[in-house]
Design a protein around this motif. Structure first.
Motif, PDB file in Angstrom:
ATOM      1  N   VAL A  58       9.784  -3.245   9.288  1.00  0.00           N
ATOM      2  CA  VAL A  58      10.971  -4.065   9.063  1.00  0.00           C
ATOM      3  C   VAL A  58      11.344  -4.070   7.580  1.00  0.00           C
ATOM      4  N   SER A  59      10.359  -4.147   6.710  1.00  0.00           N
ATOM      5  CA  SER A  59      10.610  -4.140   5.275  1.00  0.00           C
ATOM      6  C   SER A  59      11.302  -2.851   4.844  1.00  0.00           C
ATOM      7  N   ASP A  60      10.870  -1.735   5.403  1.00  0.00           N
ATOM      8  CA  ASP A  60      11.497  -0.452   5.079  1.00  0.00           C
ATOM      9  C   ASP A  60      12.959  -0.436   5.494  1.00  0.00           C
ATOM     10  N   LEU A  61      13.264  -1.040   6.639  1.00  0.00           N
ATOM     11  CA  LEU A  61      14.652  -1.123   7.080  1.00  0.00           C
ATOM     12  C   LEU A  61      15.477  -1.979   6.130  1.00  0.00           C
ATOM     13  N   LEU A  62      14.901  -3.091   5.675  1.00  0.00           N
ATOM     14  CA  LEU A  62      15.616  -3.960   4.733  1.00  0.00           C
ATOM     15  C   LEU A  62      15.950  -3.204   3.446  1.00  0.00           C
ATOM     16  N   ILE A  63      14.997  -2.447   2.946  1.00  0.00           N
ATOM     17  CA  ILE A  63      15.225  -1.689   1.719  1.00  0.00           C
ATOM     18  C   ILE A  63      16.341  -0.675   1.921  1.00  0.00           C
ATOM     19  N   ARG A  64      16.375  -0.023   3.062  1.00  0.00           N
ATOM     20  CA  ARG A  64      17.419   0.954   3.355  1.00  0.00           C
ATOM     21  C   ARG A  64      18.800   0.302   3.452  1.00  0.00           C
ATOM     22  N   LEU A  65      18.820  -0.956   3.868  1.00  0.00           N
ATOM     23  CA  LEU A  65      20.095  -1.670   3.990  1.00  0.00           C
ATOM     24  C   LEU A  65      20.520  -2.346   2.687  1.00  0.00           C
ATOM     25  N   ASP A  66      19.634  -2.387   1.714  1.00  0.00           N
ATOM     26  CA  ASP A  66      19.869  -3.103   0.461  1.00  0.00           C
ATOM     27  C   ASP A  66      20.687  -2.243  -0.502  1.00  0.00           C
ATOM     28  N   THR A  67      22.003  -2.222  -0.298  1.00  0.00           N
ATOM     29  CA  THR A  67      22.873  -1.388  -1.124  1.00  0.00           C
ATOM     30  C   THR A  67      23.081  -1.964  -2.528  1.00  0.00           C
ATOM     31  N   GLU A  68      22.745  -3.250  -2.708  1.00  0.00           N
ATOM     32  CA  GLU A  68      22.960  -3.883  -4.017  1.00  0.00           C
ATOM     33  C   GLU A  68      21.684  -3.940  -4.848  1.00  0.00           C
ATOM     34  N   GLY A  69      20.601  -3.392  -4.344  1.00  0.00           N
ATOM     35  CA  GLY A  69      19.366  -3.326  -5.114  1.00  0.00           C
ATOM     36  C   GLY A  69      18.700  -4.666  -5.359  1.00  0.00           C
ATOM     37  N   ARG A  70      18.829  -5.592  -4.458  1.00  0.00           N
ATOM     38  CA  ARG A  70      18.206  -6.908  -4.632  1.00  0.00           C
ATOM     39  C   ARG A  70      16.695  -6.867  -4.407  1.00  0.00           C
ATOM     40  N   ILE A  71      16.270  -5.977  -3.512  1.00  0.00           N
ATOM     41  CA  ILE A  71      14.851  -5.914  -3.176  1.00  0.00           C
ATOM     42  C   ILE A  71      14.136  -4.987  -4.156  1.00  0.00           C
ATOM     43  N   VAL A  72      13.318  -5.582  -4.996  1.00  0.00           N
ATOM     44  CA  VAL A  72      12.505  -4.829  -5.953  1.00  0.00           C
ATOM     45  C   VAL A  72      11.039  -5.135  -5.651  1.00  0.00           C
ATOM     46  N   LYS A  73      10.151  -4.539  -6.406  1.00  0.00           N
ATOM     47  CA  LYS A  73       8.728  -4.673  -6.119  1.00  0.00           C
ATOM     48  C   LYS A  73       8.294  -6.131  -6.030  1.00  0.00           C
ATOM     49  N   ARG A  74       8.726  -6.959  -6.981  1.00  0.00           N
ATOM     50  CA  ARG A  74       8.266  -8.345  -7.011  1.00  0.00           C
ATOM     51  C   ARG A  74       8.912  -9.210  -5.937  1.00  0.00           C
ATOM     52  N   SER A  75      10.044  -8.772  -5.361  1.00  0.00           N
ATOM     53  CA  SER A  75      10.736  -9.594  -4.364  1.00  0.00           C
ATOM     54  C   SER A  75      10.649  -9.038  -2.944  1.00  0.00           C
ATOM     55  N   LYS A  76      10.072  -7.864  -2.780  1.00  0.00           N
ATOM     56  CA  LYS A  76      10.021  -7.225  -1.455  1.00  0.00           C
ATOM     57  C   LYS A  76       9.328  -8.113  -0.428  1.00  0.00           C
ATOM     58  N   LYS A  77       8.157  -8.631  -0.769  1.00  0.00           N
ATOM     59  CA  LYS A  77       7.411  -9.457   0.174  1.00  0.00           C
ATOM     60  C   LYS A  77       8.168 -10.745   0.481  1.00  0.00           C
ATOM     61  N   VAL A  78       8.786 -11.336  -0.527  1.00  0.00           N
ATOM     62  CA  VAL A  78       9.498 -12.603  -0.329  1.00  0.00           C
ATOM     63  C   VAL A  78      10.645 -12.428   0.657  1.00  0.00           C
ATOM     64  N   TYR A  79      11.458 -11.399   0.446  1.00  0.00           N
ATOM     65  CA  TYR A  79      12.575 -11.169   1.359  1.00  0.00           C
ATOM     66  C   TYR A  79      12.076 -10.896   2.781  1.00  0.00           C
TER      67      TYR A  79
END
Length: 209
Positions: A135-156
């Protein structure tokens, strides 16, 4: 001499798991005794030990099977889709629909995982991470604005799973909102929010109208 398996061994074993899951969810894993289990399964304690070595083994089998089923359902649902948004929506639908059918299992995995041995916990948690990573990988692929970074990946990611995992405490799948609709509400709310511009929210509504 080892006892031979009966022709309906697998059916009886699954029946034990089903009865035990309902008992553990209602009464609590720690409060449920082997005698309670035998009564719930309508078999003797001796017969119960023919299928499982211990109460802990039963709990482990329930949790392991639940997570594996969720992984399989998510992978199957995603495989039918051709773009990331549809894969994400399909994955969330699969999770919600399984949880709607398996509220007892969901209660146990949230409340009673710690009663397993360290090795058993590690094995179940590894399966959970596999699902979370998908699911996390899908979120990253959908994150066109670059909000998900290393420190925030788990939180999102865990924000999303928080919406899903604890819905059994209040959500009634037999109520006005069916599981599929609830899943779509989670996706739209998580990706777009209430105050998102109409241009962002429109594609999801149009696609699934």
């Amino acid at each position: 001499m080892a006892r031979t398996r009966s022709e309906n061994y697998d059916d009886i074993q699954q029946g034990i798991l089903n009865a035990a899951c309902a008992l553990f969810a209602q009464q609590g894993y720690m409060r449920a005794s082997i005698a309670d289990l035998a009564d719930a399964c309508q078999i003797s304690r001796g017969a119960l030990y023919h299928y499982f070595d211990s109460k802990e083994a039963i709990l482990c089998a329930i949790l392991d099977a639940h997570v594996r089923r969720m992984i399989a359902d998510v992978e199957t649902a995603m495989a039918r889709q051709t773009n990331n948004l549809d894969r994400f929506r399909a994955a969330i639908r699969a999770i919600v629909e399984l949880n709607a059918r398996s509220s007892n299992e969901q209660r146990l995995i949230l409340n009673d995982l710690t009663f397993l041995s360290e090795a058993e916990q590690t094995a179940v948690k590894a399966l959970q991470r596999q699902l979370v990573d998908t699911v996390s990988d899908l979120l990253i692929r959908l994150d066109t604005e670059g909000r998900i970074v290393k420190r925030s990946k788990k939180v999102y990611t865990m924000m999303l799973f928080g919406m899903l995992n604890f819905s059994h405490t209040w959500y009634d799948p037999k109520g006005d909102i069916a599981p599929q609709e609830f899943a779509d509400m989670v996706v739209d709310q998580f990706l777009y929010g209430f105050t998102a511009p109409a241009a962002k929210a429109a594609p999801a509504r149009k696609q699934h109208a």
